[in-house]
Write a protein that holds these residues in place. Structure first.
Motif, mmCIF file in Angstrom:
data_model
loop_
_atom_site.group_PDB
_atom_site.id
_atom_site.type_symbol
_atom_site.label_atom_id
_atom_site.label_comp_id
_atom_site.label_asym_id
_atom_site.label_seq_id
_atom_site.Cartn_x
_atom_site.Cartn_y
_atom_site.Cartn_z
ATOM 1 N N SER A 91 0.957 -1.188 0.064
ATOM 2 C CA SER A 91 -0.051 0.007 -0.117
ATOM 3 C C SER A 91 0.890 1.271 -0.025
ATOM 4 C CB SER A 91 -1.127 -0.039 1.099
ATOM 5 O OG SER A 91 -0.127 0.058 2.373
ATOM 6 N N GLU A 92 0.311 2.292 -0.137
ATOM 7 C CA GLU A 92 0.972 3.472 -0.305
ATOM 8 C C GLU A 92 1.353 4.152 1.261
ATOM 9 O OE1 GLU A 92 2.221 6.889 -2.280
ATOM 10 O OE2 GLU A 92 1.079 5.231 -3.045
ATOM 11 N N GLN A 93 2.652 4.672 1.209
ATOM 12 C CA GLN A 93 3.061 5.128 2.485
ATOM 13 C C GLN A 93 2.278 6.147 3.132
ATOM 14 O OE1 GLN A 93 7.037 7.177 2.302
ATOM 15 N NE2 GLN A 93 6.333 8.767 3.699
ATOM 16 N N PRO A 94 2.170 6.140 4.435
ATOM 17 C CA PRO A 94 1.259 7.270 5.005
ATOM 18 C C PRO A 94 1.824 8.497 5.043
ATOM 19 C CG PRO A 94 2.333 5.603 6.837
ATOM 20 C CD PRO A 94 2.547 5.296 5.482
ATOM 21 N N ALA A 95 0.998 9.548 5.209
ATOM 22 C CA ALA A 95 1.547 11.016 5.148
ATOM 23 C C ALA A 95 2.249 11.080 6.300
ATOM 24 C CB ALA A 95 0.319 12.100 5.239
ATOM 25 N N VAL A 96 3.418 11.525 6.160
ATOM 26 C CA VAL A 96 4.419 12.154 7.266
ATOM 27 C C VAL A 96 4.735 13.372 7.121
ATOM 28 C CG1 VAL A 96 6.765 11.678 8.253
ATOM 29 C CG2 VAL A 96 5.641 9.745 7.073
ATOM 30 N N VAL A 97 4.359 14.079 8.262
ATOM 31 C CA VAL A 97 4.483 15.476 8.620
ATOM 32 C C VAL A 97 5.585 15.745 9.568
ATOM 33 C CG1 VAL A 97 3.292 17.725 9.126
ATOM 34 C CG2 VAL A 97 2.331 16.130 7.798
ATOM 35 N N LEU A 98 6.341 16.571 9.271
ATOM 36 C CA LEU A 98 7.327 17.028 10.548
ATOM 37 C C LEU A 98 7.381 18.529 10.803
ATOM 38 C CD1 LEU A 98 10.292 16.468 11.722
ATOM 39 C CD2 LEU A 98 11.334 17.042 9.845
ATOM 40 N N TYR A 99 6.946 18.630 12.000
ATOM 41 C CA TYR A 99 7.140 19.992 12.575
ATOM 42 C C TYR A 99 8.386 20.260 13.003
ATOM 43 C CZ TYR A 99 2.057 19.785 11.795
ATOM 44 O OH TYR A 99 0.801 19.721 11.071
ATOM 45 N N ALA A 100 8.932 21.360 12.636
ATOM 46 C CA ALA A 100 10.527 21.575 12.870
ATOM 47 C C ALA A 100 10.926 23.098 12.986
ATOM 48 C CB ALA A 100 11.349 20.535 11.969
ATOM 49 N N THR A 101 12.113 23.323 13.201
ATOM 50 C CA THR A 101 12.661 24.329 13.202
ATOM 51 C C THR A 101 13.964 24.432 12.371
ATOM 52 O OG1 THR A 101 14.081 24.226 15.233
ATOM 53 C CG2 THR A 101 11.881 25.094 15.507
ATOM 54 N N SER A 102 14.578 25.431 11.753
ATOM 55 C CA SER A 102 15.921 25.202 11.217
ATOM 56 C C SER A 102 16.900 25.162 11.799
ATOM 57 C CB SER A 102 15.904 26.827 10.265
ATOM 58 O OG SER A 102 15.962 27.783 11.316
ATOM 59 N N TRP A 103 17.069 25.498 13.155
ATOM 60 C CA TRP A 103 18.177 25.667 14.162
ATOM 61 C C TRP A 103 18.358 24.065 14.878
ATOM 62 C CZ3 TRP A 103 16.297 24.807 18.825
ATOM 63 C CH2 TRP A 103 14.986 25.559 19.204
ATOM 64 N N TYR A 121 8.066 13.012 2.995
ATOM 65 C CA TYR A 121 7.415 13.958 3.962
ATOM 66 C C TYR A 121 7.189 15.350 3.741
ATOM 67 C CZ TYR A 121 12.200 15.638 5.230
ATOM 68 O OH TYR A 121 13.220 16.623 5.118
ATOM 69 N N LYS A 122 6.425 15.954 4.402
ATOM 70 C CA LYS A 122 6.293 17.289 4.349
ATOM 71 C C LYS A 122 6.595 18.103 5.666
ATOM 72 C CE LYS A 122 2.326 20.911 4.243
ATOM 73 N NZ LYS A 122 0.990 21.072 4.115
ATOM 74 N N GLU A 123 7.574 19.006 5.547
ATOM 75 C CA GLU A 123 8.076 19.741 6.650
ATOM 76 C C GLU A 123 7.111 21.255 6.837
ATOM 77 O OE1 GLU A 123 12.128 21.718 8.362
ATOM 78 O OE2 GLU A 123 12.220 20.234 6.599
ATOM 79 N N GLU A 124 6.950 21.181 7.992
ATOM 80 C CA GLU A 124 6.317 22.645 8.568
ATOM 81 C C GLU A 124 7.231 23.222 9.744
ATOM 82 O OE1 GLU A 124 3.419 23.763 7.449
ATOM 83 O OE2 GLU A 124 2.870 22.058 6.235
ATOM 84 N N GLY A 143 7.599 20.661 21.945
ATOM 85 C CA GLY A 143 9.045 20.984 21.230
ATOM 86 C C GLY A 143 9.152 20.492 19.894
ATOM 87 N N VAL A 144 10.366 20.490 19.557
ATOM 88 C CA VAL A 144 10.627 19.839 18.089
ATOM 89 C C VAL A 144 11.594 18.856 18.157
ATOM 90 C CG1 VAL A 144 9.857 21.765 16.800
ATOM 91 C CG2 VAL A 144 12.093 21.792 17.623
ATOM 92 N N PRO A 145 11.572 17.950 17.279
ATOM 93 C CA PRO A 145 10.741 17.755 16.370
ATOM 94 C C PRO A 145 9.262 17.157 16.820
ATOM 95 C CG PRO A 145 12.148 15.949 16.204
ATOM 96 C CD PRO A 145 12.649 16.887 17.238
ATOM 97 N N LEU A 146 8.121 17.312 16.003
ATOM 98 C CA LEU A 146 7.046 16.463 16.238
ATOM 99 C C LEU A 146 6.884 15.991 14.900
ATOM 100 C CD1 LEU A 146 4.477 16.463 18.537
ATOM 101 C CD2 LEU A 146 3.311 17.592 16.677
ATOM 102 N N ILE A 147 6.587 14.562 14.941
ATOM 103 C CA ILE A 147 6.276 13.953 13.511
ATOM 104 C C ILE A 147 5.012 13.193 13.511
ATOM 105 C CG2 ILE A 147 7.356 12.106 12.045
ATOM 106 C CD1 ILE A 147 10.196 12.510 14.389
ATOM 107 N N VAL A 148 4.170 13.401 12.775
ATOM 108 C CA VAL A 148 3.064 12.841 12.512
ATOM 109 C C VAL A 148 3.013 11.637 11.150
ATOM 110 C CG1 VAL A 148 0.400 13.015 12.169
ATOM 111 C CG2 VAL A 148 1.627 14.831 13.273
ATOM 112 N N VAL A 149 3.067 10.475 11.791
ATOM 113 C CA VAL A 149 2.664 9.435 10.732
ATOM 114 C C VAL A 149 1.527 8.819 10.494
ATOM 115 C CG1 VAL A 149 3.912 7.197 9.904
ATOM 116 C CG2 VAL A 149 5.501 8.955 11.059
#
Length: 172
Positions: A91-103, A121-124, A143-149
């Motif tokens: 099956s298709e990979q589930p949606a992955v969203v990464l909530y992060a910061t640049s530093w 993945y999609k980075e926010e 805090g970061v990272p927060l990852i939604v799979v």
């Protein structure tokens, strides 16, 4: 005259209903010099060994049967779980969203993990987007990272959890 059992030291009472040759407490036979002998059909005094059938052999047989059932039934259980794993892999990979910061160093490790394993993945960036920050807070992020799979949320860098959630889609 009171009698005392040589086995349990019970003092025989006048009201006891057991025969004279038997202790009323432990029910073992003892013979008084003047008492009649016990019945001839009473050969063994104590636990009746003849009624114990099976013994350790019975339990050993049960253990062997259970072991064989487990050993030969294991492939059947593995086959039952295999179609689910194949379905997940195909099956298709589930949606992955990464909530992060640049530093953030852990965010960088997460990006590298996704890149090394071919995970899309999609980075926010929560410092650049107020919508991303609101969503991050709504998911319970402190805090970061927060990852939604898919529907699962992983707080912080946790490679083992990511491998477990993304196992079928990992390259290595």
């Amino acid at each position: 005259m009171s009698q005392i059992c040589p086995h349990c030291n019970y003092a025989r009472q006048a009201t006891d209903s057991a025969p004279d040759w038997q202790c009323p407490s432990c029910e073992k036979a003892y013979i008084k010099a003047s008492a009649p002998l016990p019945p001839e059909n009473l050969v063994h005094y104590g636990p009746n060994v003849e009624t114990r059938s099976g013994g350790i052999g019975k339990w050993l047989l049960i253990l062997i049967v259970l072991g064989a059932a487990f050993w030969f039934g294991r492939p059947l259980l593995e086959q039952r779980g295999a179609p689910a794993a194949l379905a997940a892999a195909s099956s298709e990979q589930p949606a992955v969203v990464l909530y992060a910061t640049s530093w953030c160093g852990y965010c960088k490790m997460t990006r590298e993990f996704f890149a090394a394993n071919g995970i899309r993945y999609k980075e926010e960036d929560i410092e650049q987007s107020s919508t991303a920050l609101q969503q991050h807070k709504k998911l319970g992020g402190n805090g970061v990272p927060l990852i939604v799979v898919g529907d699962e949320v992983v707080k912080g860098w946790n490679e083992q959890s990511l491998r477990q959630l993304l196992g079928p889609w990992l390259r290595s």
